[in-house]
Write an enzyme that holds these catalytic residues in place. Structure first.
Site, mmCIF file in Angstrom:
data_model
loop_
_atom_site.group_PDB
_atom_site.id
_atom_site.type_symbol
_atom_site.label_atom_id
_atom_site.label_comp_id
_atom_site.label_asym_id
_atom_site.label_seq_id
_atom_site.Cartn_x
_atom_site.Cartn_y
_atom_site.Cartn_z
ATOM 1 N N SER A 71 -2.969 -12.564 3.191
ATOM 2 C CA SER A 71 -3.353 -12.304 1.790
ATOM 3 C C SER A 71 -2.224 -12.780 0.873
ATOM 4 O O SER A 71 -2.482 -13.278 -0.230
ATOM 5 C CB SER A 71 -3.662 -10.820 1.568
ATOM 6 O OG SER A 71 -2.503 -10.025 1.677
ATOM 7 N N LYS B 250 0.810 -1.224 0.000
ATOM 8 C CA LYS B 250 0.000 0.000 0.000
ATOM 9 C C LYS B 250 0.842 1.273 0.000
ATOM 10 O O LYS B 250 0.300 2.361 -0.182
ATOM 11 C CB LYS B 250 -0.964 0.011 1.192
ATOM 12 C CG LYS B 250 -1.905 -1.159 1.254
ATOM 13 C CD LYS B 250 -2.696 -1.387 -0.014
ATOM 14 C CE LYS B 250 -3.656 -0.288 -0.314
ATOM 15 N NZ LYS B 250 -4.621 -0.695 -1.382
HETATM 16 C C1 LIG Z 1 -2.395 -7.077 3.261
HETATM 17 C C2 LIG Z 1 -3.081 -6.661 2.008
HETATM 18 N N1 LIG Z 1 -3.194 -7.539 1.016
HETATM 19 C C3 LIG Z 1 -3.828 -7.235 -0.133
HETATM 20 C C4 LIG Z 1 -4.397 -6.011 -0.337
HETATM 21 C C5 LIG Z 1 -5.141 -5.738 -1.615
HETATM 22 O O1 LIG Z 1 -4.507 -4.859 -2.478
HETATM 23 P P1 LIG Z 1 -5.395 -3.868 -3.361
HETATM 24 O O2 LIG Z 1 -5.998 -2.874 -2.423
HETATM 25 O O3 LIG Z 1 -4.413 -3.231 -4.292
HETATM 26 O O4 LIG Z 1 -6.433 -4.652 -4.070
HETATM 27 C C6 LIG Z 1 -4.304 -5.063 0.674
HETATM 28 C C7 LIG Z 1 -4.941 -3.770 0.515
HETATM 29 O O5 LIG Z 1 -5.256 -3.063 1.443
HETATM 30 C C8 LIG Z 1 -3.627 -5.384 1.879
HETATM 31 O O6 LIG Z 1 -3.511 -4.499 2.889
#
Ligand SMILES: Cc1ncc(COP(=O)(O)O)c(C=O)c1O
Length: 314
Positions: free
Chosen positions: A267, A50
């Site tokens: 994630s 981010k």
């Molecule tokens: C830990 C984590 N993984 C994945 C994402 C997803 O990314 P995006 O917001 O670009 O879809 C985020 C977004 O906040 C995140 O904080």
């Protein structure tokens, strides 16, 4: 070998991006004909993927006057975007105010506060939606006092990945690349990288990852069917969307720590779980291939609380 990590930089903002790619060997042992690469977004100064959109939203708004030094940046995130706003707000001399439910973990409050960020608490019973509503109320009361980046509808979010993450992946892997895998949160990573990768001649399959269930423990990812769909999301961009269970994401995050030395968040575990299933398909088809995915942040951000059933707010 070119040494890029010892660059001399004028500011922490110059340390964003140009993250390394690491090839997975142990967890991808069963797909020997397919390369599986991970982009280490936790190597950004704020510790996550981010950093790129947060910095770009700030810089674009400074450039066109939506943000000036007498305004306060306000948003409703206690997670990675909030950390990133705090880091770059401190570096650029911009006040940051984050609205978060009062029950978010002490660690999250402490990280934001250590950069001088002001925290406004919203009703814990109303979760992240309550924080969004309160942030919007603050802005509506004093519109000239605040800059509200709204990462879900701000095109600077995906453009950061188009100009940065996606370009860097192409530079590193070039024509070998066959698949790009990324989770859907604000969807900025998927939108920006896919748009960039699809400009390359030859086909790249862009595979989106989403939690299998509405109630899940894959922080940062959104279950689109049960969520407000971000305005920057264009459903024609991903070639397909693959659901992942919380358990599979968490188990893969554990394996990445133990078998690869990559201690990452859940994630990232979900992303690698899907990257490996795509690699298995390619291996079975006898095609070979080159798959790249994103390691969004480090696992130590999730030490407390540890039980995903508690549905804490990130
Ligand atoms: C830990 C984590 N993984 C994945 C994402 C997803 O990314 P995006 O917001 O670009 O879809 C985020 C977004 O906040 C995140 O904080």
């Amino acid at each position: 070998m070119r040494v890029t990590r010892s660059r001399r930089l004028e500011s922490v903002i110059d340390a964003v991006g140009n993250t390394p790619l690491v090839r997975l060997r142990a967890v991808a042992r069963h797909v020997p004909d397919v390369e599986v690469w991970t982009k280490l977004e936790f190597a950004n100064p704020g510790g996550s993927v981010k950093d790129r959109p947060a910095l770009r939203m700030i810089l674009d708004a400074l450039a066109d006057g939506r943000l000036t030094r007498d305004k306060t940046l306000v948003d409703s995130t206690s997670g990675n975007t909030g950390v990133a706003y705090s880091v770059f707000g401190a570096a650029l001399g911009i006040r940051v105010k984050l609205v978060m439910p009062s029950n978010v973990s002490q660690a999250r409050k402490d990280i934001a506060r250590s950069f001088g960020t002001e925290i406004v608490y919203s009703d814990p019973m109303e979760g992240s939606d309550g924080a969004i509503v309160l942030a919007r109320e603050l802005v509506a009361k004093e519109p000239d006092a605040y800059f509200y980046p709204d990462q879900y509808s701000n095109p600077s979010n995906w453009r950061a990945h188009y100009d940065g993450t996606g370009r860097e992946i192409l530079e590193a892997l070039g024509d070998r690349l066959t698949h790009f895998v990324a989770g859907l949160g604000t969807t900025g990573t998927m939108m920006g990288c896919s748009r960039r990768l699809k400009e390359r001649p030859g086909s790249v399959q862009c595979v989106a990852v989403e939690p299998a269930d509405a109630l899940h423990g894959l922080e940062g990812l959104k279950h689109l069917a049960s969520s407000l769909v971000p305005a920057i999301y264009d459903s024609s961009v991903p070639d397909r969307i693959v659901p992942v269970s919380t358990e599979d994401g968490w188990d893969m995050a554990d394996r990445l720590a133990r078998e690869e030395g990559l201690h990452v968040g859940h994630s990232s575990g979900a992303n690698v779980f899907v990257a490996l299933s795509v690699a298995e398909e390619a291996q079975r088809a006898g095609r070979g291939g080159c798959v790249v995915t994103i390691l969004c942040d480090r696992g130590d951000r999730y030490f407390a609380p540890t039980r995903w059933e508690r549905q804490y707010v990130w």
